[in-house]
Scaffold this motif. Structure first.
Motif, PDB file in Angstrom:
ATOM      1  N   GLU A 447       0.827  -1.202   0.000  1.00 10.67           N
ATOM      2  CA  GLU A 447       0.000   0.000   0.000  1.00 10.67           C
ATOM      3  C   GLU A 447       0.865   1.257   0.000  1.00 10.67           C
ATOM      4  N   ASN A 451       0.819   4.119  -2.983  1.00 13.26           N
ATOM      5  CA  ASN A 451       0.640   5.566  -2.782  1.00 13.26           C
ATOM      6  C   ASN A 451       1.813   6.359  -3.360  1.00 13.26           C
ATOM      7  N   SER A 474      -6.072   5.193  -9.898  1.00 13.05           N
ATOM      8  CA  SER A 474      -6.679   4.530  -8.747  1.00 13.05           C
ATOM      9  C   SER A 474      -6.067   3.147  -8.648  1.00 13.05           C
ATOM     10  N   GLY A 476      -5.973  -0.785  -6.610  1.00 11.46           N
ATOM     11  CA  GLY A 476      -6.516  -1.794  -5.710  1.00 11.46           C
ATOM     12  C   GLY A 476      -5.422  -2.788  -5.378  1.00 11.46           C
ATOM     13  N   ALA A 498     -10.983  -4.308  -5.053  1.00 12.75           N
ATOM     14  CA  ALA A 498     -10.418  -3.170  -4.323  1.00 12.75           C
ATOM     15  C   ALA A 498     -10.297  -1.967  -5.246  1.00 12.75           C
ATOM     16  N   ASN A 501     -13.597  -0.293  -5.638  1.00 16.48           N
ATOM     17  CA  ASN A 501     -13.902   0.575  -4.490  1.00 16.48           C
ATOM     18  C   ASN A 501     -13.172   1.904  -4.598  1.00 16.48           C
ATOM     19  N   ALA A 502     -11.904   1.855  -5.070  1.00 14.76           N
ATOM     20  CA  ALA A 502     -11.133   3.090  -5.220  1.00 14.76           C
ATOM     21  C   ALA A 502     -11.756   3.995  -6.266  1.00 14.76           C
ATOM     22  N   ASN A 505     -14.974   5.715  -4.924  1.00 13.65           N
ATOM     23  CA  ASN A 505     -14.831   6.498  -3.690  1.00 13.65           C
ATOM     24  C   ASN A 505     -13.858   7.654  -3.897  1.00 13.65           C
ATOM     25  N   CYS A 509      -6.809   7.260  -5.422  1.00 16.11           N
ATOM     26  CA  CYS A 509      -6.586   6.742  -4.081  1.00 16.11           C
ATOM     27  C   CYS A 509      -6.241   5.259  -4.146  1.00 16.11           C
ATOM     28  N   VAL A 510      -5.860   4.684  -3.007  1.00 17.65           N
ATOM     29  CA  VAL A 510      -5.468   3.277  -2.921  1.00 17.65           C
ATOM     30  C   VAL A 510      -6.411   2.571  -1.957  1.00 17.65           C
ATOM     31  N   TYR A 511      -6.939   1.424  -2.373  1.00 21.17           N
ATOM     32  CA  TYR A 511      -7.792   0.623  -1.496  1.00 21.17           C
ATOM     33  C   TYR A 511      -7.207  -0.778  -1.376  1.00 21.17           C
ATOM     34  N   GLN A 512      -7.317  -1.322  -0.151  1.00 16.43           N
ATOM     35  CA  GLN A 512      -6.901  -2.704   0.087  1.00 16.43           C
ATOM     36  C   GLN A 512      -8.095  -3.638  -0.052  1.00 16.43           C
TER      37      GLN A 512
END
Length: 516
Positions: A447, A451, A474, A476, A498, A501-502, A505, A509-512
Motif C-alpha cells: 500500500e 501511494n 486509482s 486496488g 479493491a 472501491n477506489a 470512492n 486513491c489506494v484501497y486494500q
C-alpha cells in the motif's frame, strides 16, 4: 632399319588405339560419369591423334608429308599438357572459369600457328630436314626460340598438375588412391620421357613420348575399372574441413591446438597458424580479453556463449575424439547463432511486450507471475498484487484524441516503472489498466508503494509540444492468503474489487482488499 621402324610404329599405333578406345569408351558411357568426362574424352582423343600422327610420320616418304604429320602431332604435344592440367584442377574440385580456360590454352594455340607457318619465320624450328646420317624418315632439327617457350610451358603444366595431385595424397582415402596414381602417372611418365629425350639420352631420332603413352593409357584403364575413375570422385578432406560453415577447433589430449578451419579463423581474426601447438587456454587468452566461458574437462557439452568483444553469440559443442576406446583429443564446434538469438529476442519481445508502453503485456504477466506465485507459496513468503487504472481516461481520448491518449498510456507506464525495482513484475493488463506483482512484500508495504506510485503520476503530467495533460490513477491492492491456497486468478479478482472501491470512492486513491 625397317624392322626397327616397324616396331616403333607399332608401339605408337598401340598407344593411339588405347587412347582412342578410352575416348570412345567414356563417350558411349558418358551418362555413368561426372561432367569432367567430356574434358577427359577430348584429352585422350588428342593423345590418340598425336600417337597416330607420330606413327604415320615415320612412314612418310617426303619432307612435306613429315611436316603435315608433325603439325597433327602438335595437336597432342601442344594442347594435351594444358588439358591435362585443367583436368587435374577440375578433378580436385576447383572451379575453372572461361577466362582461365582460354588463358591456359593461349600458348598451345600460338604453338599450333607457329608450327603451321614455320617455313616463313623459323621461330619454332630453325632447321627441319631429313637426318643426313640416319636417312629417311629420321629428322634432324634445330630448335627455335618459340620451341623453348613452348617446351618450358609443357613442363610447367605437367609439373604443376603432378604436384597438385601429390599434395592431396594424404588427404585422399585409400579407396581413391588408384585414381591419383593413374592421374599422376599420366603427367609424370610422359614428362620424364620428354626430359630424357631433350637431354639426348635416347637413341638418335627416336622420340620415346608416344611409346610411353601406352603405360599412362593402361593406368587410366586400370583406374577406371578398379576405382571408378570419374564416377566416384574423392573430395579432399581439407576442402571439406574448410567448407564447413561452423568454426571447428581440434585439440590433442594435452589440450594443445592442432588444427582449426577457415570459419573459425574468420570468427577470431587474431588467430594465427603460428599458434598451433600452444595450449588452447593460452590461445584463448591471446584471442579474447574475457575468460574462457567453458571448461575443457567436460566432454559432450553444449552451451551458448556471448562474446561481447566480437558482438556475437555462439553455440559451442565439445566432444571427445575417440579411437579404440581411448581419448585422443577434443573437437570444439562454434555455431554462430547471433541472428537466430536476435530473431528469438524480437519474437519474444513481440510475444511478451506491449508495443505501445514497452512493458510486459498480459500474456507475459501471467506466464511469469505464475512462477513467482508458486515460488512464494513454496517459500511461505508474502505475495501481493495491485491493479492500477488511469482515472477519466475516456475523457482524455474524447478531449485530446486517441494519439494523445496513447502518449498518456506510455507516459504513465514509464512513471510507474521509475518507482519500481527490477524484482517487481509490472505489465499492461488491458486498456488503461496496469498490474503489478510483488514477491516477499506485505500488504502494508504494498500500500505504501502504491501511494508512492500514485503521487508520482499525479505530480508528473504529460508534456507534449504545447500540451500539458495531468493524470491520476486509482489502485486496488490484495495480498495472498497462503494458508487458503488461493489461486492467482482469485488474488487478482480481489485486487480488482479493491480497485472498484477506489474508483467509486473519489478516485486517485489506494484501497486494500479485505483480508480473509
Amino acid at each position: 632399319m625397317h624392322s626397327q621402324i616397324t616396331t616403333i610404329v607399332t608401339i605408337f599405333m598401340t598407344a593411339g588405339v588405347l587412347n582412342l578406345y578410352l575416348s570412345l569408351h567414356v563417350l558411349i558411357k558418358r551418362h555413368h560419369y561426372t561432367k569432367i568426362i567430356y574434358l577427359f574424352m577430348v584429352y585422350t582423343a588428342l593423345i590418340a591423334v598425336y600417337c597416330f600422327a607420330a606413327g604415320f610420320g615415320l612412314l612418310a616418304t617426303s619432307l612435306d608429308e613429315v611436316k603435315v604429320w608433325t603439325f597433327f602431332q602438335y595437336f597432342g604435344i601442344a594442347v594435351t599438357p594444358s588439358l591435362g592440367l585443367l583436368l587435374i584442377v577440375q578433378y580436385l574440385g576447383f572451379h575453372i572459369t572461361k577466362k582461365v580456360f582460354m588463358a591456359v590454352l593461349a600458348i598451345p594455340i600460338i604453338t599450333l600457328f607457329m608450327v603451321a607457318t614455320n617455313d616463313f619465320h623459323h621461330l619454332h624450328y630453325k632447321v627441319f630436314e631429313f637426318d643426313a646420317t640416319l636417312g629417311k624418315p629420321y629428322i634432324h632439327q634445330e630448335i627455335g626460340i618459340w620451341y623453348s617457350v613452348h617446351g618450358a610451358f609443357i613442363f610447367a603444366s605437367m609439373l604443376i598438375a603432378f604436384f597438385l595431385l601429390l599434395f592431396r595424397w594424404k588427404e585422399t582415402d585409400k579407396i581413391y588412391r588408384p585414381q591419383l596414381i593413374a592421374l599422376m602417372g599420366s603427367q609424370l611418365i610422359p614428362m620424364t620421357a620428354a626430359l630424357v629425350y631433350s637431354l639426348g639420352l635416347t637413341p638418335k631420332g627416336f622420340d620415346p613420348v608416344p611409346a610411353v603413352l601406352v603405360v599412362s593409357s593402361s593406368l587410366f584403364l586400370w583406374a577406371i575399372r578398379s576405382s571408378s575413375l570419374f564416377r566416384n570422385m574423392p573430395v579432399a578432406k581439407e576442402r571439406i574441413f574448410n567448407s564447413i560453415n561452423d568454426g571447428v577447433v581440434v585439440l590433442d589430449n594435452q589440450h594443445r591446438l592442432i588444427e582449426f578451419n577457415q570459419a573459425y579463423s574468420q570468427m577470431f581474426p587474431k588467430l594465427k597458424r603460428s599458434m598451433l601447438g600452444m595450449r588452447y587456454q593460452e590461445v584463448w587468452n591471446l584471442l579474447m580479453a574475457t575468460p574462457m566461458p567453458y571448461t575443457l574437462d567436460a566432454t559432450a557439452i553444449s552451451q551458448e556463449i556471448w562474446l561481447a568483444e566480437a558482438g556475437r553469440t555462439y553455440q559451442v559443442r565439445l566432444s571427445a575424439l575417440q579411437q579404440a576406446n581411448h581419448q585422443n583429443g577434443l573437437v570444439l564446434i562454434f555455431n554462430d547463432i547471433t541472428e537466430l538469438k536476435d530473431l528469438q529476442l524480437k519474437l519474444e519481445r513481440l510475444a511478451y511486450y506491449d508495443e505501445l508502453t514497452q512493458i510486459y503485456n498480459r500474456r507475459a504477466f501471467f506466464d511469469k507471475c505464475m512462477q513467482m506465485y508458486e515460488a512464494a507459496k513454496e517459500q511461505n513468503k508474502h505475495f501481493t498484487v495491485m491493479l492500477m487504472d488511469i482515472d477519466y481516461f475516456k475523457k482524455v481520448n474524447d478531449t485530446y484524441g486517441h494519439a494523445v491518449g496513447d502518449l498518456v498510456l506510455a507516459h504513465v507506464a514509464q512513471v510507474c516503472k521509475s518507482q519500481l525495482t527490477d524484482k517487481a513484475l509490472f505489465a499492461r493488463y488491458g486498456g488503461e489498466e496496469f498490474v503489478l506483482a510483488l514477491s516477499n512484500c506485505s500488504i502494508v508495504d504494498a500500500e505504501e508503494l502504491a501511494n508512492q506510485i500514485r503521487q508520482a503520476v499525479e505530480s508528473t503530467p504529460l508534456v507534449a509540444d504545447d500540451l500539458i495533460v495531468g493524470t491520476t490513477i486509482s489502485v486496488g491492492v490484495a495480498e495472498a492468503t497462503i494458508e487458503l491456497e488461493e489461486t492467482l486468478y482469485q488474488l487478482l479478482n480481489a485486487a480488482d474489487k479493491a480497485l472498484y472501491n477506489a474508483k467509486h470512492n473519489g478516485r486517485n486513491c489506494v484501497y486494500q482488499a479485505p483480508t480473509k
